[in-house]
Design a protein around this motif. Sequence first.
Motif, PDB file in Angstrom:
ATOM      1  N   GLU A  57      30.437 -28.979 -62.177  1.00 30.70           N
ATOM      2  CA  GLU A  57      30.231 -27.912 -60.902  1.00 30.70           C
ATOM      3  C   GLU A  57      28.648 -27.785 -60.776  1.00 30.70           C
ATOM      4  O   GLU A  57      28.102 -27.898 -59.836  1.00 30.70           O
ATOM      5  N   LEU A  63      27.566 -27.501 -55.248  1.00 36.06           N
ATOM      6  CA  LEU A  63      28.908 -27.121 -56.006  1.00 36.06           C
ATOM      7  C   LEU A  63      28.758 -25.467 -56.348  1.00 36.06           C
ATOM      8  O   LEU A  63      29.807 -24.897 -57.120  1.00 36.06           O
ATOM      9  N   ILE A  66      30.822 -22.192 -56.408  1.00 34.19           N
ATOM     10  CA  ILE A  66      32.251 -22.053 -57.127  1.00 34.19           C
ATOM     11  C   ILE A  66      31.710 -21.210 -58.412  1.00 34.19           C
ATOM     12  O   ILE A  66      31.046 -21.567 -59.320  1.00 34.19           O
ATOM     13  N   THR A  68      32.802 -20.623 -61.417  1.00 34.11           N
ATOM     14  CA  THR A  68      33.636 -21.082 -62.599  1.00 34.11           C
ATOM     15  C   THR A  68      33.866 -20.215 -63.570  1.00 34.11           C
ATOM     16  O   THR A  68      34.978 -19.957 -64.136  1.00 34.11           O
TER      17      THR A  68
END
Length: 83
Positions: A57, A63, A66, A68
């Motif tokens: 990611e 990305l 996101i 995480t």
Amino acid sequence: MTKYKKLGLSLLLDACGYISFVFPPFDFVWAPLSAWIMTKLYKGKQGKIAAVISFVEEALPWLDVIPTFTLMWLYTYVFKPKP
């Protein structure tokens, strides 16, 4: 470390991932570092899987939005079935 301290740290670590929007080369350092930190925060098989996801990611462009670390916290303390 209490679960709420871990949540605060997770939010801070997710915010660190946003630095690459301003300074894209930061991902070269942050992707492996975030994976390593994930394995230290969350032990076992789930931590290793989350570390791989975190690395991918952070390494791939766009990305980074996101969260995480926060999603892993939610999985660990809210959604994970209790034995």
